[in-house]
Design an enzyme around this catalytic site. Structure first.
Site, PDB file in Angstrom:
ATOM      1  N   ASN A 288      19.188 111.948  29.918  1.00 27.20           N
ATOM      2  CA  ASN A 288      19.814 112.495  28.714  1.00 27.20           C
ATOM      3  C   ASN A 288      20.568 113.777  29.082  1.00 27.20           C
ATOM      4  O   ASN A 288      19.953 114.759  29.486  1.00 27.20           O
ATOM      5  CB  ASN A 288      18.715 112.774  27.677  1.00 27.20           C
ATOM      6  CG  ASN A 288      19.250 113.359  26.373  1.00 27.20           C
ATOM      7  OD1 ASN A 288      20.393 113.801  26.303  1.00 27.20           O
ATOM      8  ND2 ASN A 288      18.424 113.368  25.351  1.00 27.20           N
TER       9      ASN A 288
ATOM     10  N   CYS B  87      23.472 117.308  20.876  1.00 23.70           N
ATOM     11  CA  CYS B  87      23.802 115.951  21.364  1.00 23.70           C
ATOM     12  C   CYS B  87      24.897 115.269  20.536  1.00 23.70           C
ATOM     13  O   CYS B  87      25.419 114.233  20.949  1.00 23.70           O
ATOM     14  CB  CYS B  87      22.550 115.089  21.377  1.00 23.70           C
ATOM     15  SG  CYS B  87      21.182 115.874  22.194  1.00 23.70           S
TER      16      CYS B  87
ATOM     17  N   HIS C  19      24.546 107.977  21.953  1.00 24.44           N
ATOM     18  CA  HIS C  19      23.957 109.065  22.737  1.00 24.44           C
ATOM     19  C   HIS C  19      22.777 108.510  23.530  1.00 24.44           C
ATOM     20  O   HIS C  19      21.944 107.776  23.002  1.00 24.44           O
ATOM     21  CB  HIS C  19      23.502 110.190  21.803  1.00 24.44           C
ATOM     22  CG  HIS C  19      22.646 111.208  22.474  1.00 24.44           C
ATOM     23  ND1 HIS C  19      23.002 111.786  23.673  1.00 24.44           N
ATOM     24  CD2 HIS C  19      21.444 111.736  22.147  1.00 24.44           C
ATOM     25  CE1 HIS C  19      22.053 112.627  24.042  1.00 24.44           C
ATOM     26  NE2 HIS C  19      21.096 112.613  23.141  1.00 24.44           N
TER      27      HIS C  19
END
Ligand code: UT7
Length: 330
Positions: free
Chosen positions: A287, A117, A257
């Site tokens: 996500n 990520c 993020h």
């Protein structure tokens, strides 16, 4: 420190199939609910790439074409393609090679980088140094993941979180004072099991046993990652402000993020930054690991929230464990 560079183009692409929260209950019979997912994560829906014949390179190439178009740069003028992902089309070759072929970037070199990520921020640090040094003129970043292919749909703690997509950014030499004021990176490899795909690498190659034990799926200790994230994000924001010499008021926008809205809210509260300065897409897209930051930047730009000259903070965090952030003039 100031690293001159310009994010000249942005693009994004998603999986084709919309998956709302009810899908997990209705289609999979999971013991979860729209209410739980919305309250605990902020996610309302995500997109999966449903065609088994398509993979990351397909959505990556789509996002890349948009970024080139916005920048007004021809594919043959791209010097390098960097693909940040933990879900490449294949273990080998690099997905960046497939993307460059697909978009006709015939003069470009290409490589993949894997830091989950945090991938977009790390790739941007690479690309910025390369254009600032004069080594290259046009560096194309494609950051994204097709995580649905690595989810255990019996694990309600992880499968509800993730979606498929890619964001792209074309990095060129600065023209009008664009560039990076501060960078902060970190990694802690002491407990990889907290966020891991156990098998398929050289530590544990694929075997009948790994398939039977479902070791090719993403495993996450959600509580531990949550705790890590709510600490590391505000710490990184603070360090970036100190290093840049900017006050928090001078930063127009933060894009973090998109893992869980509660992580973003906690960071905003701890730092005394209003939520109106935190641009989010988690409700719509879930996500998407490396893809969330460039996708959210694209949306913020399209909606005229991120503007030329805006001071923007970016923070990635997740698998590794890893984290990385920067503050830039867009
Ligand atoms: O991008 C990589 C980085 N990833 C992240 O940053 C993710 C970080 N972690 C999280 O976002 C959160 O930890 C989760 C959303 C994964 C979980 O939320 P939580 O508030 O930390 O829940 P929890 O794991 O503490 O679980 C609370 C309860 C448990 O039940 P018991 O033990 O209290 O009876 C879970 O079994 O919620 C249960 N639970 C669910 N219930 C309904 C876990 N998942 C679900 C679900 N639906 N989908």
């Amino acid at each position: 420190m100031f690293i001159p560079m310009k994010i000249a183009g942005l693009g994004m692409a998603l999986g084709d199939k919309v998956i709302d929260n009810d899908w997990f209950v209705k289609e999979l019979g999971l013991d979860t609910s729209d209410e739980w997912i919305t309250e605990r994560t902020g996610i309302k829906k995500r997109y999966f790439l449903s065609d088994p014949d398509k993979a990351l390179s397909y959505i990556g190439a789509k996002s890349a074409r948009q970024a080139l178009e916005m920048a007004g740069v021809k594919p043959e003028d791209v010097d390098l393609v960097i693909c940040a992902t933990f879900t490449p089309d294949y273990q080998m070759p690099a997905t960046a090679c497939l993307i460059k072929e697909e978009i006709g970037a015939k003069n470009a070199g290409a490589y993949d980088m894997q830091i989950a990520c945090s991938g977009f921020v790390y790739a941007l640090i690479n690309a910025a140094s390369m254009v600032a040094s004069g080594m290259f003129k046009n560096v194309l970043i494609v950051a994204g993941d097709v995580i649905s292919r690595f989810l255990d749909f019996e694990d309600r703690g992880t499968c509800i979180l993730f979606g498929d997509g890619a964001g792209a950014a074309l990095i060129t030499q600065a023209e009008n004072g664009e560039g990076i004021f501060a960078v902060e990176v970190g990694a802690d490899g002491s407990a990889p099991e907290k966020l891991l795909i156990p098998a398929g690498g050289s530590a544990r190659p694929a075997s009948e046993e790994t398939v039977k034990n479902k070791e090719h799926y993403l495993r996450m200790n959600g509580r531990e990652i949550f705790r890590f994230s709510v600490n590391v994000v505000p710490q990184t924001m603070k360090l970036l402000l100190e290093k840049s010499g900017l006050s928090k008021e001078e930063v127009d926008l933060w894009i973090l993020h998109q893992a869980n809205i509660r992580i973003i809210e906690a960071a905003a509260k701890r730092m005394g930054v209003p939520m109106s300065k935190m641009y989010n897409t988690i409700a719509e897209y879930g996500n998407i690991s490396a893809g969330t930051i460039p996708i959210t930047m694209y949306e913020a730009y399209k909606n005229n929230v991120l503007k030329r000259g805006s001071i923007l903070g970016l923070i990635g965090f997740g698998g590794g464990l890893s984290w990385g952030g920067l503050i830039l003039r867009f």
